[in-house]
Structure formats: structure tokens, C-alpha cells
Enzyme design. Structure first.
Site, short mmCIF file in Angstrom:
data_model
loop_
_atom_site.label_atom_id
_atom_site.label_comp_id
_atom_site.label_asym_id
_atom_site.label_seq_id
_atom_site.Cartn_x
_atom_site.Cartn_y
_atom_site.Cartn_z
N GLU A 87 0.93 -1.27 -0.03
CA GLU A 87 0.01 -0.10 0.00
C GLU A 87 0.60 1.24 -0.02
O GLU A 87 0.61 2.30 -0.70
CB GLU A 87 -0.83 0.15 1.47
CG GLU A 87 -1.98 -1.04 0.96
CD GLU A 87 -1.49 -2.41 1.20
OE1 GLU A 87 -2.47 -3.40 0.67
OE2 GLU A 87 -0.64 -2.75 1.80
N HIS B 230 -10.92 -6.42 8.07
CA HIS B 230 -11.43 -6.00 6.81
C HIS B 230 -12.85 -5.30 6.91
O HIS B 230 -13.77 -5.31 6.33
CB HIS B 230 -11.82 -7.61 6.15
CG HIS B 230 -10.82 -8.38 5.87
ND1 HIS B 230 -10.16 -9.17 6.58
CD2 HIS B 230 -10.15 -8.52 4.35
CE1 HIS B 230 -9.17 -9.91 6.12
NE2 HIS B 230 -9.03 -9.36 4.76
#
Length: 337
Positions: free
Chosen positions: A60, A129
Site C-alpha cells: 500500500e 476487513h
């Protein structure tokens, strides 16, 4: 107009933007050949090629860092972080580079990037998540933060974000990805959802950043919500039979303070709803603004309905979410004060 899910509307926004402007590029983990874990980018690589829609390593920090460099060079990257929970390694690039590039260069460079992220719970994804980290970005000067609640807004806001000259954090509530929703995962949609969800114009259009929308007119109490919680608040107001005015903020930064103030001055009461944890959540900023601008019009204490101040509970996520029952209690408390 064709009916679209939010996934299809987001894909359409990127497709329209890539077709109109060759400087728009899309990349992230699995977004190219596979089309994204939620299929938001399906077909884009086949249509535009691997130089404009491509897969990246699982980094990321690298995704956002490359996007900042591309933006300084003149491109318009629209990147995907597979889940909002994964953004933390990239946070320094977002805060220290993307958000500050225009200021640090005295306007010589801008940073027209969009960082898309699925946010919130609803898929039993557990702690890694399901997080709602919007307050981490609303705190950072130089960023814009968007949270759509329906496919029409998702497409219009995303196109506006891609065309914006500054960095935009685009948070996509995954509970809304695949269809209408009214606050209960197993119930039909509300009347507003039936009308507003799904029918999306083809081609190019924008929804302006920084403009809220009244989803339900009312005179008794104002409800401020965004994303998934707009639908939950609608369900609560209908079940309680309270004449609540429900405002969909749509853009957290820039915030449509005028719309908020006008509504609270009219109703004299305010309930704030979001899925993220209570402490230091964006609702705290909303409560402070309402108190500062509407103090002499308030007839009851401001109420907040949020997620709990706990790590995200995998097995108990439907108890963690603010549901119609909890919001209904807050509406009643505001009315009875």
C-alpha cells in the site's frame, strides 16, 4: 436510465473518466486482470490496456507513493486499497506527501489522486476487513473525504473526485456494494432507497463535492449520517414514526455546514450516526460544530449513535453496528428531553 449496483456505478465512473481523459490511470492489488476483489474494476484492463489499468505488488505504501509521483508528473491516478483496513502502511505517504504537495511546492505541483477503499462491516470480515477509519483522514488538512450512500452519488462523486486537482479519499461502504439496503440485512428497501438506489445515468455527470443532500424532510429532529448509516437512520425514523429530517452528508471534507445549520435551526434537535467508534469519531466534530453554530436553537442535548469503543467484533458485528433500534432510542431521547 439503466439500473446499477454501487459496484457497477463505481466501475462506470472510472470507465467514463478513463475514456474522457487519457491521463487517468487505475491501479492497485488485483485490480487489473482479476478486476478487483469486489469486481469494481472488472473489464477496465481489457478495454484500456495494461499501461492504464494494472496490478501492483502487495504494498500500500508503494501504491500511494507511486500515485503521488504520477500526479506530480501530470497524471490522474485512481488507486484502490483493497480494504480500508490495509491503508495504514500508506498513511505517511497520504499525510506527508499527497496532502501537502500543493502547499509545500507553493502551488507549483498539485496532487490529483483518488484513493478508493471499501470501508465498514457487513461481510463478517473480522477486525482486519471491517474498519471505518474516516476520522483519520478528516483530521488531515489538504485531503478531501467522500462517503457515498447510493450508486447515483457513487458515480457522480467519483467522477468529481477524479477531476478534482487535490487528493480525495473515497470510502465505499461495502454493505451497499450489491444493492438496496434499509438498515436490516434481510429486509426490503425503504421507499427512498427504491427511488434513489440503482437508477444511474450513463455517460459523464458529476455530483459536487461539499454538498449534502436531504434524504427525508422533517421538522422534529435532524439526523446527520453518511454511507450505510443513511439507510439505517431512514429505517429507524420510519419505524419510530418520528418526523425526522435525515441529511446525507456525502462529503465529510469539505463539509456542507450550511445545510447542517439550516436543518438543526429548523428542528432544534440533532442525532448523529456513524459506524466508526464513538471516541474521536467524526461525529465528535459534527457535535462540536452544531453546538458552536446552533447553541441557542437547541432544545435538547445532541445525541450520538456509533460503533462501540472496542476492537471490531467478528462474531458480533450486527450487535456492533448502530441499528434502527439504537437510533430509535436516540431519536426518542432527543424528542423527550
Amino acid at each position: 436510465m439503466p439500473r446499477m449496483t454501487m459496484i457497477e456505478a463505481i466501475r462506470s465512473a472510472m470507465d467514463v473518466s478513463m475514456e474522457r481523459d487519457e491521463k487517468v490511470v487505475v491501479f492497485g492489488e488485483d485490480v487489473g486482470f482479476f478486476g478487483g476483489v469486489f469486481r469494481c474494476t472488472a473489464g477496465l484492463q481489457k478495454k484500456y490496456g495494461t499501461s492504464r489499468c494494472f496490478d501492483t505488488p502487495i504494498s500500500e505504501l508503494g501504491i500511494v507513493g507511486v500515485a503521488v509521483g504520477m500526479a506530480a508528473y501530470g497524471l490522474r491516478p485512481c488507486v484502490e486499497i483493497q480494504f480500508a483496513d490495509y491503508v495504514y502502511p500508506a498513511y505517511d505517504q497520504i499525510v506527508s506527501e499527497a496532502a501537502r504537495l500543493r502547499y509545500r511546492s507553493a502551488g507549483q505541483f498539485t496532487c490529483p489522486i483518488v484513493i478508493r477503499m471499501p470501508t465498514g462491516g457487513g461481510i463478517f470480515g473480522g477486525q482486519t476487513h471491517s474498519q471505518s477509519p474516516e476520522a483519520l483522514f478528516t483530521h488531515v488538512a489538504g485531503l478531501k473525504v467522500v462517503v457515498p450512500s447510493n450508486p447515483v452519488d457513487a458515480k457522480g462523486l467519483l467522477i468529481a473526485a477524479i477531476e478534482d486537482p487535490d487528493p480525495v479519499i473515497f470510502l465505499e461502504p461495502k454493505r451497499l456494494y450489491n444493492g438496496p439496503f434499509d438498515g436490516h440485512h434481510d429486509r426490503p428497501v425503504t421507499a427512498w432507497s427504491k427511488h434513489a438506489l440503482g437508477e444511474v445515468a450513463e455517460g459523464h455527470f458529476t455530483v459536487p463535492l461539499g454538498k449534502a443532500e436531504v434524504r427525508r424532510e422533517g421538522s422534529a429532529v435532524t439526523v446527520l449520517a453518511y454511507g450505510t448509516m443513511v439507510h439505517v437512520a431512514l429505517a429507524a425514523a420510519e419505524e419510530k414514526g418520528i418526523d425526522a429530517e435525515i441529511i446525507d452528508l456525502r462529503t465529510l471534507i469539505p463539509l456542507d455546514l450550511d445545510a447542517i445549520v439550516a436543518s438543526v435551526k429548523k428542528t432544534g434537535r440533532c442525532v448523529i450516526v456513524h459506524e466508526a467508534t464513538l471516541t474521536s469519531g467524526f461525529g465528535a466534530e459534527l457535535a462540536a460544530l452544531v453546538q458552536e453554530h446552533c447553541f441557542y436553537h437547541l432544545e435538547a442535548p445532541i445525541q450520538r449513535v456509533t460503533g462501540w469503543d472496542t476492537p471490531y467484533p467478528h462474531a458480533l458485528e450486527w450487535d456492533y453496528f448502530p441499528g434502527p433500534a439504537r437510533i430509535g432510542e436516540a431519536l426518542s431521547a432527543a424528542m423527550e428531553a
